[in-house]
Design a protein around this motif. Structure first.
Motif, PDB file in Angstrom:
ATOM      1  N   ASP A 137      -4.614  30.017 -21.016  1.00 22.17           N
ATOM      2  CA  ASP A 137      -5.040  30.758 -19.823  1.00 22.17           C
ATOM      3  C   ASP A 137      -5.346  32.214 -20.152  1.00 22.17           C
ATOM      4  O   ASP A 137      -6.279  32.808 -19.597  1.00 22.17           O
ATOM      5  CB  ASP A 137      -3.999  30.648 -18.709  1.00 22.17           C
ATOM      6  CG  ASP A 137      -2.605  31.078 -19.159  1.00 22.17           C
ATOM      7  OD1 ASP A 137      -2.407  31.335 -20.357  1.00 22.17           O
ATOM      8  OD2 ASP A 137      -1.717  31.146 -18.294  1.00 22.17           O
ATOM      9  N   GLN A 138      -4.597  32.797 -21.098  1.00 25.77           N
ATOM     10  CA  GLN A 138      -4.879  34.170 -21.508  1.00 25.77           C
ATOM     11  C   GLN A 138      -6.154  34.238 -22.333  1.00 25.77           C
ATOM     12  O   GLN A 138      -6.919  35.197 -22.225  1.00 25.77           O
ATOM     13  CB  GLN A 138      -3.718  34.728 -22.315  1.00 25.77           C
ATOM     14  CG  GLN A 138      -3.925  36.165 -22.788  1.00 25.77           C
ATOM     15  CD  GLN A 138      -4.097  37.141 -21.655  1.00 25.77           C
ATOM     16  OE1 GLN A 138      -3.247  37.213 -20.771  1.00 25.77           O
ATOM     17  NE2 GLN A 138      -5.203  37.890 -21.641  1.00 25.77           N
ATOM     18  N   GLU A 141      -8.992  34.341 -19.961  1.00 26.85           N
ATOM     19  CA  GLU A 141      -9.097  35.670 -19.364  1.00 26.85           C
ATOM     20  C   GLU A 141      -9.749  36.651 -20.333  1.00 26.85           C
ATOM     21  O   GLU A 141     -10.578  37.476 -19.932  1.00 26.85           O
ATOM     22  CB  GLU A 141      -7.697  36.164 -18.979  1.00 26.85           C
ATOM     23  CG  GLU A 141      -7.669  37.526 -18.318  1.00 26.85           C
ATOM     24  CD  GLU A 141      -8.300  37.543 -16.930  1.00 26.85           C
ATOM     25  OE1 GLU A 141      -8.657  38.641 -16.458  1.00 26.85           O
ATOM     26  OE2 GLU A 141      -8.444  36.459 -16.329  1.00 26.85           O
ATOM     27  N   ASP A 142      -9.408  36.558 -21.614  1.00 27.80           N
ATOM     28  CA  ASP A 142     -10.011  37.436 -22.611  1.00 27.80           C
ATOM     29  C   ASP A 142     -11.518  37.216 -22.710  1.00 27.80           C
ATOM     30  O   ASP A 142     -12.286  38.172 -22.889  1.00 27.80           O
ATOM     31  CB  ASP A 142      -9.374  37.198 -23.980  1.00 27.80           C
ATOM     32  CG  ASP A 142      -8.003  37.847 -24.109  1.00 27.80           C
ATOM     33  OD1 ASP A 142      -7.582  38.512 -23.151  1.00 27.80           O
ATOM     34  OD2 ASP A 142      -7.376  37.680 -25.168  1.00 27.80           O
ATOM     35  N   THR A 145     -13.302  38.577 -19.415  1.00 26.56           N
ATOM     36  CA  THR A 145     -13.334  40.042 -19.359  1.00 26.56           C
ATOM     37  C   THR A 145     -13.948  40.661 -20.610  1.00 26.56           C
ATOM     38  O   THR A 145     -13.969  41.881 -20.755  1.00 26.56           O
ATOM     39  CB  THR A 145     -11.907  40.595 -19.180  1.00 26.56           C
ATOM     40  OG1 THR A 145     -11.076  40.142 -20.259  1.00 26.56           O
ATOM     41  CG2 THR A 145     -11.307  40.137 -17.857  1.00 26.56           C
TER      42      THR A 145
END
Length: 311
Positions: A137-138, A141-142, A145
């Protein structure tokens, strides 16, 4: 009375910010590497431009007015935004001159991608390359963004802000040497009911598929042990604690450990995605890395007995 004309200058704002944070004009002067009268002059210019008093002298100390405190809060917001813009510009500049940021889930980031980088990096000695390992999930996000150029993650659905290329991993059964199932050509799902099953965390896709399969057939392992990483599972298998179902990438990383690998039936597996930001062109450096990754992935996912047939 007409409103003052706002011609705010960076040096004025910087002097004000330093005085607010340090508390003295002399401290701000040292921070800015200028003489103290220079800071005083900048503050007076700023007061003239904004049209209100920023500081008052109280018993020899410079005390911010309520208007100054309110103004400082807004300055902090703007300054933070400017720092973000500078950081973004720096990342863009580094990407243009050969920077590559990779964000990857542990399955690939812990062992496989470092091996890919070992093949890739010598051919790009001037490139700045970063590899970070996060949960999927991170990683997503990376990518969204644009904190990374490439992401490797297990995703249930692809966000429309990303482009993706999906790769599939089959599953193997890891057994301790001398285990009765090691004599089989293939380990069947029914065999798992007679042993301790070392499994991954509840949200792991391979574990979810395996549990659904076992429940559909009314099977339950004698005991379950839960771990987070394949390395942990294989170490337990090697010590004879139980058996594990894992992917070829993890099995390859643990090939020097004391385990036996056998095909698992029925076929299970999991998919992961190579992710890139949709509105950001993939750089030449990233494209070259993807090419090396594809080649290494094809080699690594060939099962041990398949390689033996070709030799």
């Amino acid at each position: 009375m007409p409103m003052p004309s706002l011609h705010l200058r960076d040096r004025q704002i910087l002097a004000f910010k330093h005085v607010m944070e340090i508390g003295t004009v002399s401290g701000a002067a040292r921070r800015m590497l200028i003489a103290q009268p220079g800071v005083t002059r900048l503050l007076k210019q700023l007061e003239h431009d904004v049209g209100f008093t920023l500081f008052e002298r109280v018993r020899g100390r410079l005390v911010p007015t309520p208007e100054a405190r309110l103004f400082h809060r807004e300055v902090q917001k703007v300054w933070s935004g400017m720092e973000h813009l500078r950081s973004t510009a720096r990342r863009i500049s580094e990407r243009e001159v050969g920077g590559l940021r990779i964000s990857a889930m542990p399955l690939l980031g812990m062992t496989f991608l470092p091996d890919v980088l070992a093949d890739f990096a010598p051919g790009h000695p001037d490139a700045r390359i970063e590899l970070a390992t996060f949960r999927s999930d991170q990683v997503v996000e990376d990518v969204i963004t644009q904190r990374c150029d490439l992401g490797f993650a297990i995703v249930s659905a692809i966000d429309d802000r990303m482009d993706s290329d999906v790769f599939h991993l089959d599953s193997l059964c890891a057994l301790p040497p001398g285990h009765p199932l090691a004599e089989r050509d293939t380990v069947e799902v029914e065999d798992l009911a007679n042993d301790t099953l070392i499994c991954f965390e509840p949200q792991d896709p391979l574990r979810l598929d395996l549990e659904r399969l076992m429940e559909a057939r009314g099977l339950r392992p004698r005991r379950r042990l839960e771990v987070s990483l394949a390395l942990q599972a294989v170490r337990l298998v090697g010590r004879g604690v139980g058996i594990a179902i894992l992917d070829p990438i993890s099995a390859r990383a643990c090939s020097d450990m004391n385990v036996v690998l056998r095909p698992f039936s029925p076929l299970l597996g999991e998919d992961f995605a190579l992710l890139t930001p949709r509105d950001q062109p993939v750089s030449q450096l990233a494209q070259e890395f993807i090419g090396v990754f594809r080649q290494r992935f094809s080699q690594a996912t060939r099962l041990p007995w398949e390689r033996q047939k070709d030799d």
